[in-house]
Design a protein around this motif. Structure first.
Motif, PDB file in Angstrom:
ATOM      1  N   HIS A   1      13.323  -1.884   0.709  1.00 22.90           N
ATOM      2  CA  HIS A   1      12.139  -1.132   0.300  1.00 22.90           C
ATOM      3  C   HIS A   1      12.513   0.262  -0.191  1.00 22.90           C
ATOM      4  O   HIS A   1      11.874   0.792  -1.104  1.00 22.90           O
ATOM      5  N   ALA A   2      13.529   0.861   0.411  1.00 25.92           N
ATOM      6  CA  ALA A   2      13.973   2.176  -0.045  1.00 25.92           C
ATOM      7  C   ALA A   2      14.440   2.094  -1.505  1.00 25.92           C
ATOM      8  O   ALA A   2      14.115   2.963  -2.320  1.00 25.92           O
TER       9      ALA A   2
ATOM     10  N   PHE B   1       0.817  -1.213   0.000  1.00 24.91           N
ATOM     11  CA  PHE B   1       0.000   0.000   0.000  1.00 24.91           C
ATOM     12  C   PHE B   1       0.851   1.264   0.000  1.00 24.91           C
ATOM     13  O   PHE B   1       0.460   2.277  -0.575  1.00 24.91           O
ATOM     14  N   VAL B   2       2.018   1.212   0.635  1.00 26.40           N
ATOM     15  CA  VAL B   2       2.911   2.375   0.603  1.00 26.40           C
ATOM     16  C   VAL B   2       3.389   2.608  -0.831  1.00 26.40           C
ATOM     17  O   VAL B   2       3.375   3.739  -1.319  1.00 26.40           O
ATOM     18  N   ALA B   3       3.775   1.548  -1.517  1.00 29.93           N
ATOM     19  CA  ALA B   3       4.207   1.691  -2.916  1.00 29.93           C
ATOM     20  C   ALA B   3       3.063   2.200  -3.786  1.00 29.93           C
ATOM     21  O   ALA B   3       3.270   3.051  -4.660  1.00 29.93           O
ATOM     22  N   LEU B   4       1.870   1.702  -3.545  1.00 29.50           N
ATOM     23  CA  LEU B   4       0.705   2.148  -4.308  1.00 29.50           C
ATOM     24  C   LEU B   4       0.478   3.649  -4.122  1.00 29.50           C
ATOM     25  O   LEU B   4       0.253   4.386  -5.088  1.00 29.50           O
TER      26      LEU B   4
ATOM     27  N   PHE C   1      12.230  12.432  -3.024  1.00 32.86           N
ATOM     28  CA  PHE C   1      12.887  11.140  -2.836  1.00 32.86           C
ATOM     29  C   PHE C   1      13.161  10.869  -1.362  1.00 32.86           C
ATOM     30  O   PHE C   1      13.116   9.725  -0.925  1.00 32.86           O
ATOM     31  N   ALA C   2      13.442  11.920  -0.592  1.00 34.52           N
ATOM     32  CA  ALA C   2      13.731  11.721   0.833  1.00 34.52           C
ATOM     33  C   ALA C   2      12.526  11.113   1.553  1.00 34.52           C
ATOM     34  O   ALA C   2      12.693  10.244   2.414  1.00 34.52           O
ATOM     35  N   LEU C   3      11.324  11.543   1.189  1.00 33.27           N
ATOM     36  CA  LEU C   3      10.122  10.986   1.808  1.00 33.27           C
ATOM     37  C   LEU C   3       9.934   9.525   1.409  1.00 33.27           C
ATOM     38  O   LEU C   3       9.602   8.679   2.242  1.00 33.27           O
ATOM     39  N   ALA C   4      10.185   9.215   0.146  1.00 35.27           N
ATOM     40  CA  ALA C   4      10.081   7.827  -0.311  1.00 35.27           C
ATOM     41  C   ALA C   4      11.143   6.960   0.371  1.00 35.27           C
ATOM     42  O   ALA C   4      10.870   5.821   0.771  1.00 35.27           O
ATOM     43  N   PHE C   5      12.350   7.494   0.506  1.00 38.53           N
ATOM     44  CA  PHE C   5      13.421   6.755   1.165  1.00 38.53           C
ATOM     45  C   PHE C   5      13.067   6.488   2.626  1.00 38.53           C
ATOM     46  O   PHE C   5      13.230   5.368   3.122  1.00 38.53           O
ATOM     47  N   ALA C   6      12.539   7.509   3.317  1.00 36.06           N
ATOM     48  CA  ALA C   6      12.149   7.339   4.716  1.00 36.06           C
ATOM     49  C   ALA C   6      11.032   6.303   4.849  1.00 36.06           C
ATOM     50  O   ALA C   6      11.069   5.460   5.751  1.00 36.06           O
ATOM     51  N   ALA C   7      10.068   6.341   3.940  1.00 31.64           N
ATOM     52  CA  ALA C   7       8.995   5.337   3.964  1.00 31.64           C
ATOM     53  C   ALA C   7       9.575   3.944   3.737  1.00 31.64           C
ATOM     54  O   ALA C   7       9.145   2.976   4.373  1.00 31.64           O
ATOM     55  N   GLY C   8      10.555   3.848   2.856  1.00 29.50           N
ATOM     56  CA  GLY C   8      11.200   2.555   2.596  1.00 29.50           C
ATOM     57  C   GLY C   8      11.943   2.024   3.802  1.00 29.50           C
ATOM     58  O   GLY C   8      11.869   0.826   4.117  1.00 29.50           O
TER      59      GLY C   8
END
Length: 169
Positions: free
Chosen positions: A86-87, A47-50, A65-72
């Motif tokens: 995941h990052a 769901f995070v990737a979605l 990208f920093a937000l995506a990296f942190a979520a990963g």
């Protein structure tokens, strides 16, 4: 002049707030961590990737990208996965989403779901690549079932997350 086939053209004109994006990603993280029956597990999308794909394809500017990296990293910790798995997957997703953003804007809703499925498949492939490198796991077409489910869920996301203009305005 390009004709827009969907109402996404209006929503791509202004970027959503960072608060809305962060809240939706936190919700995606919680949805990822919910217990699911074993029969559903192989179909459960990330769901995070979605949500990352959704916001990356709908924003005018590049997704942070920093937000995506942190979520990963949060997903790696939550799943006790290899740190960075995941990052790396989410970074691959953002790259594919950036490449597909131009055609996405002029596509109809079904075509947009296909573009989202490609971005989700890129994230799955990147994650499987890391898993394969660390654990020598077998990779097959069945590993991409969550991308197909994500494509179907994609059709609902604009109803839940698209910014709405105030009534009468």
């Amino acid at each position: 002049m390009m004709r827009y086939h969907s109402d996404d053209a209006r929503s791509i004109e202004r970027d959503p707030s960072l608060r809305l994006i962060t809240l939706s990603l936190a919700t995606g993280l919680l949805l990822n961590l919910l217990p699911y029956p074993d029969a559903w597990f192989e179909y459960k999308p990330d769901f995070v990737a979605l949500l990352l794909a959704y916001w990356a394809l709908r924003m005018r500017r590049s997704f942070p990208f920093a937000l995506a990296f942190a979520a990963g990293v949060l997903m790696d910790v939550a799943y006790t996965a290899a740190l960075g798995q995941h990052a790396f997957a989410y970074a691959a997703l953002l790259v594919v989403a950036h490449v597909l953003k131009g055609p996405y804007v002029i596509a109809n809703r079904a075509q947009q779901a296909v573009f989202a499925g490609l971005a989700l498949a890129a994230a799955i492939a990147a994650s499987l690549l890391v898993s394969w490198a660390y654990e020598s796991i077998a990779v097959g077409a069945a590993d991409f079932k969550p991308a197909l489910v994500g494509m179907l869920l994609w059709l609902l996301l604009p109803l839940l997350l698209a910014p709405r203009s105030p009534a009468g305005g």
